[in-house]
Each structure stands twice: as C-alpha cells, then as structure tokens.
Design a protein around this motif. Structure first.
Motif, PDB file in Angstrom:
ATOM      1  N   ARG A  35       1.062  -0.790  -0.302  1.00 37.27           N
ATOM      2  CA  ARG A  35       0.091   0.149   0.100  1.00 37.27           C
ATOM      3  C   ARG A  35       0.823   1.319  -0.083  1.00 37.27           C
ATOM      4  NH1 ARG A  35      -3.161  -3.145   3.588  1.00 37.27           N
ATOM      5  NH2 ARG A  35      -2.597  -1.680   5.358  1.00 37.27           N
ATOM      6  N   LYS A  37       4.206   1.699  -1.174  1.00 32.59           N
ATOM      7  CA  LYS A  37       4.774   1.777  -2.411  1.00 32.59           C
ATOM      8  C   LYS A  37       3.567   2.266  -3.917  1.00 32.59           C
ATOM      9  CE  LYS A  37       7.808  -0.726  -5.405  1.00 32.59           C
ATOM     10  NZ  LYS A  37       8.429  -2.038  -6.098  1.00 32.59           N
ATOM     11  N   LYS A  38       2.458   1.508  -3.421  1.00 33.85           N
ATOM     12  CA  LYS A  38       1.233   2.043  -4.676  1.00 33.85           C
ATOM     13  C   LYS A  38       0.966   3.959  -4.080  1.00 33.85           C
ATOM     14  CE  LYS A  38      -2.594   1.041  -6.331  1.00 33.85           C
ATOM     15  NZ  LYS A  38      -4.143   0.038  -6.040  1.00 33.85           N
ATOM     16  N   GLU A  39       1.084   4.396  -2.991  1.00 32.10           N
ATOM     17  CA  GLU A  39       0.676   5.705  -2.897  1.00 32.10           C
ATOM     18  C   GLU A  39       1.679   6.421  -2.573  1.00 32.10           C
ATOM     19  OE1 GLU A  39      -1.257   9.047  -1.780  1.00 32.10           O
ATOM     20  OE2 GLU A  39      -2.683   6.747  -2.012  1.00 32.10           O
ATOM     21  N   ILE A  41       4.153   6.037  -5.350  1.00 30.65           N
ATOM     22  CA  ILE A  41       4.370   6.146  -7.111  1.00 30.65           C
ATOM     23  C   ILE A  41       3.059   6.771  -6.898  1.00 30.65           C
ATOM     24  CG2 ILE A  41       3.752   4.980  -9.096  1.00 30.65           C
ATOM     25  CD1 ILE A  41       5.294   2.548  -7.496  1.00 30.65           C
ATOM     26  N   LYS A  42       1.947   6.938  -6.596  1.00 32.42           N
ATOM     27  CA  LYS A  42       0.904   6.942  -7.098  1.00 32.42           C
ATOM     28  C   LYS A  42       1.092   9.170  -7.034  1.00 32.42           C
ATOM     29  CE  LYS A  42      -3.702   8.470  -5.561  1.00 32.42           C
ATOM     30  NZ  LYS A  42      -5.125   7.976  -5.063  1.00 32.42           N
ATOM     31  N   LEU A  43       1.626   9.188  -5.811  1.00 34.67           N
ATOM     32  CA  LEU A  43       2.228  10.483  -5.789  1.00 34.67           C
ATOM     33  C   LEU A  43       2.491  11.086  -6.204  1.00 34.67           C
ATOM     34  CD1 LEU A  43       2.362  10.600  -1.364  1.00 34.67           C
ATOM     35  CD2 LEU A  43       1.135  11.727  -2.769  1.00 34.67           C
ATOM     36  N   HIS A  45       3.556  10.146  -9.224  1.00 36.46           N
ATOM     37  CA  HIS A  45       3.000  10.644 -10.435  1.00 36.46           C
ATOM     38  C   HIS A  45       2.192  11.030 -10.633  1.00 36.46           C
ATOM     39  CE1 HIS A  45       4.484   7.759 -13.312  1.00 36.46           C
ATOM     40  NE2 HIS A  45       4.658   7.021 -12.246  1.00 36.46           N
ATOM     41  N   SER A  46       1.345  12.684  -9.661  1.00 35.04           N
ATOM     42  CA  SER A  46       0.702  13.484  -9.485  1.00 35.04           C
ATOM     43  C   SER A  46       2.095  14.655  -9.749  1.00 35.04           C
ATOM     44  CB  SER A  46      -0.207  13.344  -7.874  1.00 35.04           C
ATOM     45  OG  SER A  46       0.825  14.046  -6.782  1.00 35.04           O
ATOM     46  N   ASP A  49       0.933  16.707 -13.396  1.00 37.02           N
ATOM     47  CA  ASP A  49      -0.311  17.471 -13.342  1.00 37.02           C
ATOM     48  C   ASP A  49       0.034  18.450 -12.646  1.00 37.02           C
ATOM     49  OD1 ASP A  49      -2.221  15.979 -15.043  1.00 37.02           O
ATOM     50  OD2 ASP A  49      -2.734  14.685 -13.123  1.00 37.02           O
TER      51      ASP A  49
END
Length: 56
Positions: A35, A37-39, A41-43, A45-46, A49
């Motif tokens: 969880r 690691k996924k978060e 990576i998500k941050l 990639h944000s 934007d």
C-alpha cells in the motif's frame, strides 16, 4: 497524458530508496508495504499534473 503533463522518470537512486522503504515495511507487513509503495508511486505521478506540488 495530456499535453501539459510532464513525464515522470525515476532515477536509479529513487528506485533504490523506494525498494528500501518497501523492504523495511515488509518486515512487519507485506500488505502495508504494498500500500505504501503504491501510494508513493501515485504521489510521484501526480507531479506530472502539478509539478510544483512539493518542495525539492
């Protein structure tokens, strides 16, 4: 990716740090490490934007 987005590139050291964070948390909980690691990576990639979202 929209025309205003910048590509996110992970350098070798960033990948090593991400893996080290994963391994450290996985010592206690593999699901929690996934969880986190996924978060992270998500941050990261944000930033494509909102590139000035976080300080350097």
């Amino acid at each position: 990716m929209s025309k205003n987005q910048l590509p996110i590139k992970w350098d070798r050291l960033a990948k090593q740090h991400l893996d080290a964070i994963y391994e450290y948390i996985a010592e206690d909980s593999v699901p929690a490490s996934r969880r986190v690691k996924k978060e992270l990576i998500k941050l990261a990639h944000s930033l494509s934007d909102f590139p000035e979202k976080y300080s350097i």
